[in-house]
Design a protein around this motif. Sequence first.
Motif, short mmCIF file in Angstrom:
data_model
loop_
_atom_site.label_atom_id
_atom_site.label_comp_id
_atom_site.label_asym_id
_atom_site.label_seq_id
_atom_site.Cartn_x
_atom_site.Cartn_y
_atom_site.Cartn_z
N LEU A 1 0.78 -1.23 0.00
CA LEU A 1 0.00 0.00 0.00
C LEU A 1 0.82 1.30 0.00
N PRO A 2 1.93 1.39 0.75
CA PRO A 2 2.66 2.66 0.72
C PRO A 2 3.03 3.09 -0.71
N ALA A 3 3.49 2.18 -1.53
CA ALA A 3 3.83 2.55 -2.91
C ALA A 3 2.58 2.95 -3.68
N LYS A 4 1.50 2.21 -3.47
CA LYS A 4 0.28 2.48 -4.23
C LYS A 4 -0.35 3.81 -3.84
N LEU A 5 -0.11 4.24 -2.62
CA LEU A 5 -0.72 5.50 -2.15
C LEU A 5 0.16 6.72 -2.42
N THR A 6 1.29 6.51 -3.04
CA THR A 6 2.21 7.64 -3.24
C THR A 6 2.68 7.78 -4.68
N GLY A 7 2.24 6.92 -5.58
CA GLY A 7 2.72 7.05 -6.96
C GLY A 7 2.51 5.80 -7.77
N GLY A 8 3.42 5.55 -8.68
CA GLY A 8 3.28 4.41 -9.60
C GLY A 8 3.49 3.09 -8.90
N ALA A 9 2.68 2.09 -9.25
CA ALA A 9 2.79 0.79 -8.59
C ALA A 9 2.15 -0.32 -9.40
N TYR A 10 1.55 0.00 -10.50
CA TYR A 10 0.79 -0.99 -11.27
C TYR A 10 1.43 -1.22 -12.63
N HIS B 1 0.15 -0.62 -15.28
CA HIS B 1 -0.18 0.58 -16.05
C HIS B 1 0.93 1.64 -15.96
N ASP B 2 1.70 1.57 -14.89
CA ASP B 2 2.70 2.61 -14.61
C ASP B 2 4.09 2.23 -15.10
N MET B 3 4.22 1.06 -15.70
CA MET B 3 5.54 0.62 -16.13
C MET B 3 5.96 1.34 -17.41
N GLY C 1 -2.40 -5.06 -10.87
CA GLY C 1 -3.38 -4.31 -11.64
C GLY C 1 -4.44 -3.76 -10.71
N ALA C 2 -5.48 -3.20 -11.29
CA ALA C 2 -6.61 -2.75 -10.49
C ALA C 2 -7.38 -3.98 -10.03
#
Lengths: 703, 168
Positions: free
Chosen positions: A170-179, A181-183, A353-354
């Motif tokens: 969660l920390p990565a997902k709540l602060t920026g790219g993590a999926y 989709h973000d690669m 992913g989502a």
Amino acid sequence: MSRPVLPRSLAATPRLDRWVRFDDNLAVTVWSGKVEIGQGIATAIAQIAADELDVDIRRVSVVAGDTTQSPDEGYTSGSQSIESGGMAMRQACAEVRALFVAEAARRFEVSAAELRVRDGSIRVAGTDLSTSYWELAPQVDLARDASGAAQPKAAALHTVAGSSVQRRDLPAKLTGGAYVHDMSLPRMVHGRVLRPPSGGARLEALDTGTIRAMPGVVAVVLNGSFVGICAEREEQAVAALKAARAAASWRERGSLPQSTEVRDFLPAMRAERTVVGRIGDLPVAGAARRVAASYSKPYLAHASIGPSCALARTQDGHLTVWSHTQGPHHLRSQIARALALSPADVDVVHADGAGCYGHNGADDVALDAALLARACGRPVLMQWTREDELASSPYGSAMLVDISASLDGDGQVIGWAHEIWSYPHSSRPGSGEGVDLLAAWDIDPPFAPSKPKDVPLPHGGATRNAVPAYDFPAQEIACNLVRESPLRVSALRSLGAYANVFAIESFIDELAAAANEDPVAFRLKHLRDPRARAVIESAAKAAAWTQGRKGDGTRGRGIGFARYKDISAWCAVIAEVAVGAKLEVKRVIAAVDAGEAINPDALVNQVEGGIIQAISWTLKEQVLWDSTRVSARSWDSYPILRFDEVPEIEVTIVSRPDSPPLGVGECAAGPTAAALANALYDAMGVRVRDLPLTPERIARAME
Amino acid sequence: MTSAGMDADVTVRTLRVNGVDREVTAAPDTPLVYILRNDLGLKGTRFGCGEGQCGACTVILDGRAVPSCDLPLWSAEGHEITTVEGIGSEGGLHPVQQAFIDVQAAQCGYCCDGIVMAAVALLDRVPDPTDEAIVAALERHLCRCGAHTRILRAIRAAAVAMAKSAAP
């Protein structure tokens, strides 16, 4: 002595070095086949490994769903990740720990019983003699098969498993790219695919020249009816897709049912009837009366907030696809077939992913990405549109359930018949003989999809949870499977359990009302299973359920219960509703028995989510169509529950630390649907048997 | 088409993002979400629908939470834009981000950054919002995993934490 039975995934990949490695920097890597799909499994797997190995969880990294290195654990589905993947990890770690303890015992010439493991160091009790996993790693060969001999720790000794460790992602997902989709990769282009406007539509004409000439367009890939676009910039791909959509003409089948009402089209189709459960003989002798009712559930969409996405790269003849698939190994072999490659030349690496609630577009978009990457020779980030996600992903199958019961003079159920009409509930790629990826059916020559089939019991597809948990002395459960669905269908959270439990638990309520008995008391009267009784009693207590209290014309309460799949978690849900212009859910109370809770807060989170999603399905959702095309293409045409419609929710865990852990991702869906319909009835005396419980359907039922 | 894959009406624009002026080269009608994600590498602004209907791409523009998927580049120029990367990082979380973690107010997390931005905009304007005001601020946001009740709890907790740290 009989040979110990290994957990299924460990038996399939018995080599211990495929599961655990001690790294140079006092770290531990564990490999899992169960992937993070928003359910928190990566954290739970780390908890299980940390506990069994006795290392600080911060040392543990989990690598999941990477075909270059992770064990093949099939699909991450069916609430099986803890039950199957978690237990395989637990056994693998127990074996590894035992091997290291044995090596330390040899080194210090003591018995294993004299050794204590703490955060990876192995000490002879009461002495200064110690070593560690990392020090012994060169001596202990993990390139050997699990024996099944090592005994995992007793439940009482768990310290990490059983605690509410925070999610690690969660920390990565709540602060920026993590999926996924973000690669991003060097020279990467952006991909879009022009999906056919309806199932089976064939491309008649498209002038690709004008699309190719648009700014930034790198390639227009035309292969049969598959149209893909690669562009330097994302907005350029979007613009080119829009132009292609306007320019393309299609030949459509136009063969969708005239009515969108399930009971109009489903039972009219050709079906194969199978009796899947029978106790005693129907009809029963001595019945005072027989009652019957029929329930239906529409096609439902996954409707994830993030449209499916994949990244693909071809390099030196090797294809790598980053994907939020639930089954990386299956996807690898399916993509290899579709592209006529050897599976050895393809790798699939899981990337988050989502939210995933079953077989959505994740696998389809992965083949899209692979086709585009091969055609344009550059890495492609392939993004589905909102419309693709709603209109082209598989749907959860429509169902119809007829139930009849024979009652004795005291209103006790002595005979029960449950008859299902349904399309199949799973067409996952890799589970059949065909290639089950959208683009594979559009390219030339097209691949054939697998012959439609359903999931057999004990898990069941259409038949999931069709066998009632109640002790009815005579029962017959039958399924009329319609193999060819007008819309593409596959696994959606809980499969047939949602409709079956909605039907069973609505009907039980109808029987209780007819017998003038309290719904909770009536259920308990027919239920011996102590764990079933305990969740119902626990939910009733938490909700301050008062026997015999009735709704007041606008407010009401209802209960629904099931043991998921008849073999997994027990769940009882009580809903409190208010009915005005529409059905509003005020409060939901649930009790769950999932055996050992690896992460109690994550378990509660899953159940809360399951309840809220089921409220959305039950109150609002239904895939509609005209004669040719589905109309679910945006959040306007497929609305889901909004923040102002979400009730208070309280989930109680019935704790069973000594029982095997059970998955909870899907257990609340059916009970929630029934609790809402039963609460509506309690409030207004109106029984709605066709989902969703929209104001229109409620008004119709009142007429 | 030029070698850079640009069309004729591409312009150079200056955007003020997270307190820093950033120069971007793109067609003026490019939706802001793609500029943030692809040109500026700010991936916490997520694509969800492209139609301003789900809130996943929400950023703060001059103190207001707005979807960035239907906001053209030209209209963003001259405004103060804040993305989720601008409010905190893993090493120094904003109280709203911290509250989401404390409450574990997520499942897949995909909708969360947009919701975090809506919450930050709300709490900057109304430090002690009612439950109704929080729900109203999330009117344009969708969550599919069903983390709603935890998200509301996290925003309430963040309001309390921020009030405490603001107290003299």
